[in-house]
Write a protein that holds these residues in place. Structure first.
Motif: not given
Ligand code: SF4
Length: 160
Positions: A28-29, A34-45, A134-138
């Motif tokens: 789930e992390i 992945t691009p679908y949820h794309d947590v990198e848009r928040f700058g997370m890397k 994934p939404e809960a993780i974000i």
């Protein structure tokens, strides 16, 4: 009196630590990355070492085998940092809470580290679920960002 400039105003670097979970939380992390949820848009890397991390993503109930490695990891992270305990195992041991092979989740480790290493636990977001979506993780990661900012704002030092 001056404020320390936070080194991570907007882009927290994260380190993923599996402490003996079944891997579903870890998947789930990865989904969140992945691009679908794309947590990198928040700058997370994702980073490859805890020494470069601002946030630790911890999954699993902390097996006795992995305990010392988890302790070393938490002691290696530069301050200030935050922890996301992801999944019911990390939150309180999950279905392994009374197993001889685990210590029953992150709060028990914090308690032990407080006594043995004089360790002050960092701000920690607990995200239950088996596994959480994934939404809960974000959402938890966004909460961690808020806490990090507040924690940095509190830190001041005096000049002679
Ligand atoms: S919380 Fe559930 S999905 Fe996550 S590691 Fe534990 S058993 Fe696996």
């Amino acid at each position: 009196m001056a404020r320390i400039n936070p080194p991570f105003k907007k882009s927290p670097w994260i380190f993923h630590l599996n402490t003996g979970g079944c891997n579903a939380c870890d998947i789930e992390i990865l989904d969140a990355l992945t691009p679908y949820h794309d947590v990198e848009r928040f700058g997370m890397k994702l980073v490859g070492t805890p020494r470069h991390a601002d946030v630790i993503l911890l999954t699993g109930p902390i097996t006795r085998e992995s305990k010392i490695k988890v302790i070393r990891t938490l002691l290696a992270v530069p301050r200030p940092f935050a922890v996301l305990a992801i999944g019911s195992c990390a939150v309180g041991g999950g279905i392994w809470f009374d197993s001889y092979a685990t210590i029953g989740g992150l709060p028990n480790l914090y308690e032990e580290m407080r006594h043995k290493y004089n360790f002050e636990p960092p701000p920690t977001i607990y995200i239950p679920g088996c596994p959480p979506r994934p939404e809960a993780i974000i959402f938890g990661a966004a909460q961690a960002l808020g806490i990090l900012k507040k924690k940095v704002k509190r830190e001041v030092y005096k000049e002679d």
